[in-house]
Design a protein around this motif. Structure first.
Motif, PDB file in Angstrom:
ATOM      1  N   ARG A   1      -0.631  -1.158  -4.529  1.00  0.00           N
ATOM      2  CA  ARG A   1      -1.921  -0.480  -4.363  1.00  0.00           C
ATOM      3  C   ARG A   1      -1.780   1.033  -4.311  1.00  0.00           C
ATOM      4  O   ARG A   1      -1.064   1.562  -3.477  1.00  0.00           O
ATOM      5  CB  ARG A   1      -2.588  -0.959  -3.073  1.00  0.00           C
ATOM      6  CG  ARG A   1      -2.930  -2.422  -3.084  1.00  0.00           C
ATOM      7  CD  ARG A   1      -3.559  -2.806  -1.786  1.00  0.00           C
ATOM      8  NE  ARG A   1      -3.849  -4.239  -1.732  1.00  0.00           N
ATOM      9  CZ  ARG A   1      -4.191  -4.867  -0.634  1.00  0.00           C
ATOM     10  NH1 ARG A   1      -4.301  -4.204   0.500  1.00  0.00           N
ATOM     11  NH2 ARG A   1      -4.432  -6.155  -0.668  1.00  0.00           N
ATOM     12  N   ARG A   2      -2.504   1.680  -5.196  1.00  0.00           N
ATOM     13  CA  ARG A   2      -2.605   3.140  -5.232  1.00  0.00           C
ATOM     14  C   ARG A   2      -1.260   3.839  -5.023  1.00  0.00           C
ATOM     15  O   ARG A   2      -1.116   4.681  -4.127  1.00  0.00           O
ATOM     16  CB  ARG A   2      -3.628   3.629  -4.208  1.00  0.00           C
ATOM     17  CG  ARG A   2      -5.039   3.138  -4.479  1.00  0.00           C
ATOM     18  CD  ARG A   2      -6.029   3.460  -3.379  1.00  0.00           C
ATOM     19  NE  ARG A   2      -5.797   2.766  -2.131  1.00  0.00           N
ATOM     20  CZ  ARG A   2      -6.084   1.468  -1.916  1.00  0.00           C
ATOM     21  NH1 ARG A   2      -6.585   0.743  -2.869  1.00  0.00           N
ATOM     22  NH2 ARG A   2      -5.857   0.932  -0.741  1.00  0.00           N
TER      23      ARG A   2
ATOM     24  N   SER B   1       1.577   6.394  -5.013  1.00  0.00           N
ATOM     25  CA  SER B   1       1.661   7.840  -5.218  1.00  0.00           C
ATOM     26  C   SER B   1       2.529   8.097  -6.452  1.00  0.00           C
ATOM     27  O   SER B   1       3.230   7.203  -6.935  1.00  0.00           O
ATOM     28  CB  SER B   1       2.284   8.497  -3.992  1.00  0.00           C
ATOM     29  OG  SER B   1       3.610   8.022  -3.811  1.00  0.00           O
TER      30      SER B   1
ATOM     31  N   ARG C   1       5.244   5.552  -8.127  1.00  0.00           N
ATOM     32  CA  ARG C   1       4.992   5.062  -9.486  1.00  0.00           C
ATOM     33  C   ARG C   1       6.166   5.422 -10.410  1.00  0.00           C
ATOM     34  O   ARG C   1       6.620   4.600 -11.203  1.00  0.00           O
ATOM     35  CB  ARG C   1       3.696   5.650 -10.033  1.00  0.00           C
ATOM     36  CG  ARG C   1       3.329   5.129 -11.428  1.00  0.00           C
ATOM     37  CD  ARG C   1       2.087   5.824 -11.961  1.00  0.00           C
ATOM     38  NE  ARG C   1       0.953   5.706 -11.080  1.00  0.00           N
ATOM     39  CZ  ARG C   1       0.058   4.721 -11.130  1.00  0.00           C
ATOM     40  NH1 ARG C   1       0.193   3.762 -12.018  1.00  0.00           N
ATOM     41  NH2 ARG C   1      -0.961   4.706 -10.311  1.00  0.00           N
TER      42      ARG C   1
ATOM     43  N   SER D   1      -0.076   4.561  -1.218  1.00  0.00           N
ATOM     44  CA  SER D   1      -0.764   5.819  -1.509  1.00  0.00           C
ATOM     45  C   SER D   1      -0.286   6.964  -0.620  1.00  0.00           C
ATOM     46  O   SER D   1      -0.351   8.132  -1.008  1.00  0.00           O
ATOM     47  CB  SER D   1      -2.275   5.660  -1.360  1.00  0.00           C
ATOM     48  OG  SER D   1      -2.610   5.301  -0.037  1.00  0.00           O
TER      49      SER D   1
ATOM     50  N   ALA E   1      -4.904   1.009  -9.216  1.00  0.00           N
ATOM     51  CA  ALA E   1      -4.958   2.467  -9.188  1.00  0.00           C
ATOM     52  C   ALA E   1      -5.778   3.031  -8.073  1.00  0.00           C
ATOM     53  O   ALA E   1      -6.563   2.567  -7.424  1.00  0.00           O
ATOM     54  CB  ALA E   1      -5.496   2.990 -10.501  1.00  0.00           C
TER      55      ALA E   1
ATOM     56  N   THR F   1      -0.512  -3.438 -10.601  1.00  0.00           N
ATOM     57  CA  THR F   1      -0.767  -2.102 -10.053  1.00  0.00           C
ATOM     58  C   THR F   1      -2.264  -1.861  -9.965  1.00  0.00           C
ATOM     59  O   THR F   1      -2.991  -1.988 -10.939  1.00  0.00           O
ATOM     60  CB  THR F   1      -0.090  -1.012 -10.911  1.00  0.00           C
ATOM     61  OG1 THR F   1       1.313  -1.296 -10.953  1.00  0.00           O
ATOM     62  CG2 THR F   1      -0.313   0.362 -10.333  1.00  0.00           C
TER      63      THR F   1
ATOM     64  N   GLU G   1       0.881  -1.174   0.000  1.00  0.00           N
ATOM     65  CA  GLU G   1       0.000   0.000   0.000  1.00  0.00           C
ATOM     66  C   GLU G   1       0.914   1.219   0.000  1.00  0.00           C
ATOM     67  O   GLU G   1       1.653   1.445   0.957  1.00  0.00           O
ATOM     68  CB  GLU G   1      -0.894  -0.005   1.238  1.00  0.00           C
ATOM     69  CG  GLU G   1      -1.642   1.280   1.496  1.00  0.00           C
ATOM     70  CD  GLU G   1      -2.473   1.754   0.320  1.00  0.00           C
ATOM     71  OE1 GLU G   1      -2.255   2.904  -0.099  1.00  0.00           O
ATOM     72  OE2 GLU G   1      -3.320   0.993  -0.160  1.00  0.00           O
TER      73      GLU G   1
END
Length: 104
Positions: free
Chosen positions: A81-82, A84, A88, A51, A104, A102, A49
């Motif tokens: 997961r998600r 940033s 990325r 994000s 989004a 991946t 994770e």
């Protein structure tokens, strides 16, 4: 147990699908060193994770790859997961995108 540094953190949480590595803030060499020195169980993450990660350096990416290696060896593609934008971008530049599914 959570490993924290003033600007970043890594922890591993159990979810229904398996262990998930969570990255927050600036995941740099100092944060990775704290993680490596901890008694936290290592390896076996089925997802990352990302994000809340605002920065990821090469040592952080190496940690992510190492922590998800067992899933790949078991024939599973770990989820990213998600991620940033900074995460990325580094994953793309390093050519590691095919190593993850991946989300989004």
């Amino acid at each position: 147990m959570q490993i924290t540094e003033p600007f970043g953190a890594i922890d591993l949480v159990d979810e229904e699908t398996g262990p998930v590595l969570r990255l927050r803030g600036e995941v740099d060499s100092a944060v990775v060193a704290l993680w490596d020195a901890s008694d936290q169980r290592h390896g076996g993450a089925v997802a990352v994770e990302a994000s809340a990660a605002t920065f990821l350096d090469c040592r952080g990416l190496r940690l992510v790859l190492r922590e998800t290696e067992a899933a790949r060896r078991a024939g599973r593609i770990p989820e990213l997961r998600r991620p940033s934008n900074p995460v990325r971008r580094l994953v793309d530049i390093a050519g590691a995108t095919p190593l993850f599914a991946t989300i989004a």
